[in-house]
Each structure stands twice: as structure tokens, then as C-alpha cells.
Enzyme design. Structure first.
Site, short mmCIF file in Angstrom:
data_model
loop_
_atom_site.label_atom_id
_atom_site.label_comp_id
_atom_site.label_asym_id
_atom_site.label_seq_id
_atom_site.Cartn_x
_atom_site.Cartn_y
_atom_site.Cartn_z
N GLY A 129 0.83 -1.20 0.00
CA GLY A 129 0.00 0.00 0.00
C GLY A 129 0.87 1.25 0.00
CG HIS A 159 0.19 6.76 5.60
ND1 HIS A 159 1.32 7.26 6.20
CD2 HIS A 159 0.42 5.43 5.41
CE1 HIS A 159 2.20 6.29 6.37
NE2 HIS A 159 1.68 5.16 5.89
CG HIS A 207 -0.60 1.06 7.29
ND1 HIS A 207 0.33 0.72 8.25
CD2 HIS A 207 0.06 1.84 6.39
CE1 HIS A 207 1.49 1.28 7.94
NE2 HIS A 207 1.35 1.97 6.81
CD GLU A 208 -0.94 2.38 2.77
OE1 GLU A 208 -0.57 3.57 2.65
OE2 GLU A 208 -0.15 1.47 3.06
CB CYS A 236 5.17 2.03 7.35
SG CYS A 236 4.64 3.51 6.48
CG LEU A 237 6.44 0.97 1.31
CD1 LEU A 237 5.80 1.33 -0.03
CD2 LEU A 237 7.55 -0.04 1.14
CD GLN A 245 3.18 5.73 2.77
OE1 GLN A 245 2.16 5.23 2.30
NE2 GLN A 245 4.19 5.03 3.26
#
Length: 158
Positions: free
Chosen positions: A46, A135, A131-132, A89-90, A51
Site C-alpha cells: 500500500g 496516512h 493503515h493507508e 511501512c515504506l 508518503q
């Protein structure tokens, strides 16, 4: 299309609330394509627009359980159950933490034509959706974690 630079923890963009998308423009279409390219290149499941430094309410998700998901101006309309698992997480590479989230989620969103859609998920799909969407409100998963971040090998994080 293009791989964009992923922002990392400490970047103020990650802690800001995103603005809704008012209309689909060629730049929004390109952004979404770039988000998928960036997510796949980074081996993520995701990616949210902040991000990559764009403060718009857009996420892309692909947990390999069907078609990839595009969320535009998403809203949670229902959750149930509970699951606890390691989350990564990225924007926080090499770290994970245990996070408890709903096991089921129903989300109202818009597609690429700004038609309303309902997206449901259980398990990993629910975790990725939540999660996304966090953000988009400037929330990193560590704020929901049951423990501090810990170092891990990349493949241990989901």
C-alpha cells in the site's frame, strides 16, 4: 510511468491531514499510476499520497487478493472484530511493531470517475486499508502500536 521519492519518518508531510480530491485531472491520473509504480518498486502492499509528498486523500493498495485498490476520499463506514499482527511501512524502513486493528472494514470511496464505491476487507486487506487511510490523517502506525518500533529484516514486515 515514474517512481516517486518516498518520504521517511520525520518528514513533516507525513503528519499532515490531506485535502479531498475535487475532480480527476490528468495530474491526478498520473499521480495514481506513479503511486502504483512506486509501491511495486518498493515491494509494498500500500501507499498513500502523503508518503510521496502529495497532500491529497488518495491511497493505492495491492495485497494480491484480487484487483488492486484505488481509494479516493475514503471514509470508514463499518468495522468489526480485532486482529493483532506485526505491521511495517515504506516510510519507516527496517522497522515493525505489533498493531491491533479491526479484522473487518467497510470503506466508502470513489473510483477514477468519482463514482462512489464500497470496498470491504478482512485480515491483511483490512489492515492495509486502515493503515493507508491513517496516512491521510497524518497518523503513522507507531501511534497505534502496542509496542515501540523494533528492527527487523525487511521480509518480516507486511
Amino acid at each position: 510511468m515514474a517512481i516517486r521519492k518516498i518520504r521517511f519518518i520525520g518528514d513533516p508531510c507525513l503528519n499532515k491531514v490531506c485535502k479531498p480530491v475535487q475532480k480527476i485531472t490528468p495530474s491526478i491520473e498520473t499521480l495514481i499510476e506513479d503511486m502504483f509504480d512506486t509501491m511495486y518498486e518498493a515491494r509494498g502492499v500500500g501507499l498513500a499520497a502523503p508518503q510521496i509528498g502529495i497532500l491529497r486523500r488518495i491511497c493505492v493498495i495491492d495485497v494480491m487478493d484480487g484487483d488492486p485498490i484505488i481509494l479516493i476520499n475514503p471514509e470508514i463506514i463499518e468495522t468489526s472484530g480485532e486482529q493483532t499482527d506485526e505491521e511495517g511501512c515504506l516510510s519507516i524502513p527496517g522497522k515493525c511493531a505489533s498493531v491491533t486493528r479491526a479484522d473487518y472494514v467497510k470503506v466508502k470511496s470513489f473510483d477514477m470517475d468519482l463514482n462512489p464505491v464500497i470496498i470491504e476487507g478482512e485480515g491483511l486487506r483490512a489492515r492495509a486499508l486502515l493503515h493507508e487511510m491513517d496516512h491521510l490523517d497524518g497518523i503513522l502506525y507507531g501511534e497505534r502500536a502496542n509496542e515501540p518500533y523494533h528492527d527487523v529484516e525487511e521480509e518480516e514486515c507486511e
